[in-house]
Design a protein around this motif. Sequence first.
Motif, mmCIF file in Angstrom:
data_model
loop_
_atom_site.group_PDB
_atom_site.id
_atom_site.type_symbol
_atom_site.label_atom_id
_atom_site.label_comp_id
_atom_site.label_asym_id
_atom_site.label_seq_id
_atom_site.Cartn_x
_atom_site.Cartn_y
_atom_site.Cartn_z
ATOM 1 N N GLY A 198 26.982 -45.415 -6.348
ATOM 2 C CA GLY A 198 26.481 -45.407 -4.970
ATOM 3 C C GLY A 198 27.598 -45.668 -3.975
ATOM 4 O O GLY A 198 28.731 -46.006 -4.365
ATOM 5 N N GLY A 199 27.273 -45.532 -2.706
ATOM 6 C CA GLY A 199 28.259 -45.657 -1.627
ATOM 7 C C GLY A 199 29.085 -46.932 -1.679
ATOM 8 O O GLY A 199 30.309 -46.908 -1.525
ATOM 9 N N THR A 200 28.405 -48.076 -1.924
ATOM 10 C CA THR A 200 29.136 -49.347 -1.932
ATOM 11 C C THR A 200 30.103 -49.424 -3.112
ATOM 12 O O THR A 200 31.093 -50.142 -3.050
ATOM 13 C CB THR A 200 28.149 -50.543 -2.013
ATOM 14 N N TYR A 256 25.093 -47.134 -11.144
ATOM 15 C CA TYR A 256 25.990 -48.247 -10.803
ATOM 16 C C TYR A 256 25.852 -48.569 -9.327
ATOM 17 O O TYR A 256 25.898 -47.674 -8.482
ATOM 18 C CB TYR A 256 27.439 -47.870 -11.109
ATOM 19 N N VAL A 277 24.675 -54.369 -6.923
ATOM 20 C CA VAL A 277 23.877 -55.466 -7.495
ATOM 21 C C VAL A 277 23.907 -55.336 -9.021
ATOM 22 O O VAL A 277 24.173 -54.257 -9.542
ATOM 23 C CB VAL A 277 22.403 -55.434 -6.998
ATOM 24 N N GLY A 279 21.555 -55.312 -11.072
ATOM 25 C CA GLY A 279 20.349 -54.729 -11.644
ATOM 26 C C GLY A 279 19.232 -54.816 -10.633
ATOM 27 O O GLY A 279 19.468 -54.982 -9.436
ATOM 28 N N VAL A 280 17.999 -54.711 -11.139
ATOM 29 C CA VAL A 280 16.828 -54.837 -10.276
ATOM 30 C C VAL A 280 16.402 -56.303 -10.329
ATOM 31 O O VAL A 280 16.233 -56.866 -11.407
ATOM 32 C CB VAL A 280 15.688 -53.917 -10.749
ATOM 33 N N TYR A 281 16.226 -56.901 -9.183
ATOM 34 C CA TYR A 281 15.907 -58.318 -9.079
ATOM 35 C C TYR A 281 14.453 -58.525 -8.659
ATOM 36 O O TYR A 281 13.787 -57.590 -8.198
ATOM 37 C CB TYR A 281 16.828 -58.980 -8.037
ATOM 38 N N ALA A 312 13.524 -59.916 -6.116
ATOM 39 C CA ALA A 312 13.509 -59.612 -4.677
ATOM 40 C C ALA A 312 14.944 -59.266 -4.312
ATOM 41 O O ALA A 312 15.861 -59.533 -5.105
ATOM 42 C CB ALA A 312 13.026 -60.810 -3.862
ATOM 43 N N ASP A 313 15.133 -58.690 -3.140
ATOM 44 C CA ASP A 313 16.488 -58.333 -2.733
ATOM 45 C C ASP A 313 17.405 -59.571 -2.805
ATOM 46 O O ASP A 313 17.207 -60.527 -2.051
ATOM 47 C CB ASP A 313 16.440 -57.789 -1.289
ATOM 48 N N PRO A 314 18.395 -59.565 -3.701
ATOM 49 C CA PRO A 314 19.227 -60.768 -3.858
ATOM 50 C C PRO A 314 20.044 -61.099 -2.609
ATOM 51 O O PRO A 314 20.530 -62.213 -2.462
ATOM 52 C CB PRO A 314 20.145 -60.421 -5.038
ATOM 53 N N ARG A 315 20.162 -60.141 -1.706
ATOM 54 C CA ARG A 315 20.865 -60.448 -0.450
ATOM 55 C C ARG A 315 20.010 -61.314 0.465
ATOM 56 O O ARG A 315 20.507 -61.969 1.360
ATOM 57 C CB ARG A 315 21.189 -59.155 0.303
ATOM 58 N N LEU A 321 7.817 -50.591 -6.436
ATOM 59 C CA LEU A 321 8.814 -51.428 -5.764
ATOM 60 C C LEU A 321 9.680 -50.582 -4.835
ATOM 61 O O LEU A 321 9.949 -50.952 -3.689
ATOM 62 C CB LEU A 321 9.677 -52.124 -6.825
ATOM 63 N N ALA A 351 12.185 -51.415 -1.606
ATOM 64 C CA ALA A 351 13.371 -51.969 -2.286
ATOM 65 C C ALA A 351 14.369 -50.822 -2.425
ATOM 66 O O ALA A 351 14.098 -49.836 -3.096
ATOM 67 C CB ALA A 351 12.993 -52.518 -3.654
ATOM 68 N N GLN A 352 15.487 -50.999 -1.780
ATOM 69 C CA GLN A 352 16.437 -49.892 -1.609
ATOM 70 C C GLN A 352 17.099 -49.463 -2.916
ATOM 71 O O GLN A 352 17.633 -48.365 -3.003
ATOM 72 C CB GLN A 352 17.524 -50.441 -0.701
ATOM 73 N N VAL A 353 17.070 -50.361 -3.892
ATOM 74 C CA VAL A 353 17.944 -50.208 -5.061
ATOM 75 C C VAL A 353 17.778 -48.876 -5.804
ATOM 76 O O VAL A 353 18.753 -48.361 -6.343
ATOM 77 C CB VAL A 353 17.808 -51.455 -5.987
HETATM 78 P P1 ADP Z 1 23.938 -47.707 -3.538
HETATM 79 O O1 ADP Z 1 24.906 -47.585 -2.417
HETATM 80 O O2 ADP Z 1 24.582 -48.124 -4.827
HETATM 81 O O3 ADP Z 1 23.016 -46.541 -3.694
HETATM 82 P P2 ADP Z 1 21.842 -49.155 -2.182
HETATM 83 O O4 ADP Z 1 22.355 -49.889 -0.990
HETATM 84 O O5 ADP Z 1 21.093 -47.890 -1.978
HETATM 85 O O6 ADP Z 1 23.054 -48.977 -3.179
HETATM 86 O O7 ADP Z 1 20.921 -50.132 -3.060
HETATM 87 C C1 ADP Z 1 21.399 -51.388 -3.465
HETATM 88 C C2 ADP Z 1 20.864 -52.456 -2.546
HETATM 89 O O8 ADP Z 1 19.461 -52.575 -2.738
HETATM 90 C C3 ADP Z 1 21.379 -53.848 -2.835
HETATM 91 O O9 ADP Z 1 22.573 -54.118 -2.165
HETATM 92 C C4 ADP Z 1 20.235 -54.764 -2.401
HETATM 93 O O10 ADP Z 1 20.502 -55.384 -1.168
HETATM 94 C C5 ADP Z 1 19.057 -53.820 -2.216
HETATM 95 N N1 ADP Z 1 17.844 -54.273 -2.905
HETATM 96 C C6 ADP Z 1 16.611 -54.360 -2.332
HETATM 97 N N2 ADP Z 1 15.716 -54.819 -3.197
HETATM 98 C C7 ADP Z 1 16.358 -55.048 -4.370
HETATM 99 C C8 ADP Z 1 15.947 -55.535 -5.647
HETATM 100 N N3 ADP Z 1 14.665 -55.864 -5.910
HETATM 101 N N4 ADP Z 1 16.881 -55.624 -6.628
HETATM 102 C C9 ADP Z 1 18.159 -55.278 -6.396
HETATM 103 N N5 ADP Z 1 18.613 -54.809 -5.191
HETATM 104 C C10 ADP Z 1 17.735 -54.697 -4.178
#
Ligand code: ADP
Length: 410
Positions: free
Chosen positions: A9-11, A172, A175, A177-179, A181-184, A203, A208-210
Motif C-alpha cells: 500500500g501507499g504507506t 502489506y 499495520v 494486521g487487522v485489529y 479497532a483502528d490501532p491509531r 468491518l 475500517a480502511q485496512v
Molecule cells: P495502505 O496504504 O497499505 O493501503 P490503508 O491506509 O488503506 O493502508 O489501511 C491501513 C490503515 O487502516 C491503518 O493505518 C489503520 O489506521 C487503518 N485501520 C482502520 N481500522 C483498522 C483495523 N481494524 N485494523 C487495522 N488497521 C485499521
Amino acid sequence: MRILVMKFGGTSVADPEKIQRAADRAVAARRRGRSVAVVVSAPGEMTDELLTLARRVAPEPDHRELDQLLATGEQVGISLFAMACRARGVPAVSLTGAQAGIETGGAHTRAQIVRIRTGKLLRELKAGRIVAVAGFQGVTEDQDVATLGRGGSDLTAVALATALRTRECEIYSDVKGVYTADPRLVSEARRLDRITGEEMLELAGAGAQVMQPRSIEVAERFGVSIHVRSAFHPQPGTWIVPKGDTMLEKAFVSALALDKSEVRLNVTDVPDRPGVAASVLSALAERHIPVDMIVQSAPSRAGVNAISLMTPRSFAAKAREALAPLARRLGAAVDIRDGVAKVSAVGTGFRHHPGIAARMFDTLAEHKINIHMIVASDLRISTVVDAAHGETALRALHKAYGLARKKRRA
Ligand code: ADP
Ligand code: ASP
Ligand code: MG
C-alpha cells in the motif's frame, strides 16, 4: 511455477527507503523460488495530492481525465519498485494496468474489473522476472484508463491472485494486521490472528480502511486467502479465512470501526404510500451513489414518513442534486447533515443476543453520547453519533466489549 501475489500500500512505499525495504521482501520471495507478482500503490499521499491538484484546476473535474491523472500515482510506484528490485540483482519489470491486461467496465473513478488477460504477465513471470503491477487501475474497451475507487489496489491484488490461479495473496500495510479497532485510535486494540471473510466484509463496509470491501467480496467468491501483514515487521499478521463450523452458535463482537467520511441524508415529509422508498433509492442508484444504513420507521404523523441513510461526503452534493426533482414532486425535504460519525460493532450472532446491542447503547448513554441512528443485523450494529464523540465512543465500546483481552476464538 508457484505464484505469490504481494501488495504494498501507499504507506509501505512512501519514500525511497521504504520502497527498498518492500523490494527486499519481493526479492527474498523470488530467491526462495517463488514467481512473484507485486501490486504497488501510489507512494504516500500521492493520490490525495493529485486529487487536490485536479480540484484546483477544475472544481468538478471530468471523471475520465481524473482517472488519467490518478493512475499516474501507481505508475510512479511500480517503476520505482522495479528499479529497486533490479538494483538488488533480480530481474524485474513494471506493468501498468493496461499492460497487465486488466480490463474494466462501469463508470470512471469506480470501475469494475471485468477480466484479466494474463498472457503478458505469465510470460514475464515465466522469464523469472518480478512483475510490479500498478494497483487501482485498468483499461476500458475503448482503451481509456479507468480507476477502481479508493483503496482499489487491494482489489487489484485479489483479482490478480484469482486470475493467476494462486490462492495466496499477501497484503502489506503500515499495520501488523487487522485489529479489534483502528490501532491509531485505540491504543489497546489487539491484532486478530484470524478473521472470517464475512466479518472482514462487514468491518471494511463499516469503514475500517485496512481492506477495501470489494476486494473481500472477490476473495470470498473465488476462495483467495488473504494475509494482512506489516511491511516493516517480519512476523505473521491476520489471516482472512472462510467461516469455520466451530463458530456456529457463538455470539461475540470481533472488532469495531469508526467512519467519519460519511454524511447523514434525511428525506423528510415523504408520502406514506407504496413506491416512494423505491423512487428515493432509484434516484440515488441511477447516479451510482453508495448508501449505507437505510432506515424508514413507522410514520410519526399520519400519512407522512422519513427515510434516512448514510452516504460518503464526497457524494453529498450529487445526492442532493439527484433527489431535488423527486423531493419537489413529492413535497418532501432533503436534509444533509455533516459532522456525524458511524460507530459499528462487527461480529456474529447478534440477532439472538440482543444484550450485545444493549451494551452498546448503555455504554454510549453512560458517556452521554446521543445516538442519531441505529441499524442492526446479525453481523453488525451501526450507530450514528456526533463526529466530536466518535473516538470517545470507539474507545468506550472497546473497553465495554473487553476487546483488548484475548478471546476464545475458533
Ligand atoms: P495502505 O496504504 O497499505 O493501503 P490503508 O491506509 O488503506 O493502508 O489501511 C491501513 C490503515 O487502516 C491503518 O493505518 C489503520 O489506521 C487503518 N485501520 C482502520 N481500522 C483498522 C483495523 N481494524 N485494523 C487495522 N488497521 C485499521
Ligand atoms: N492509490 C489509491 C488510493 O489512494 C489506491 C490504493 O492505494 O489502494 O486510494
Ligand atoms: Mg488501502
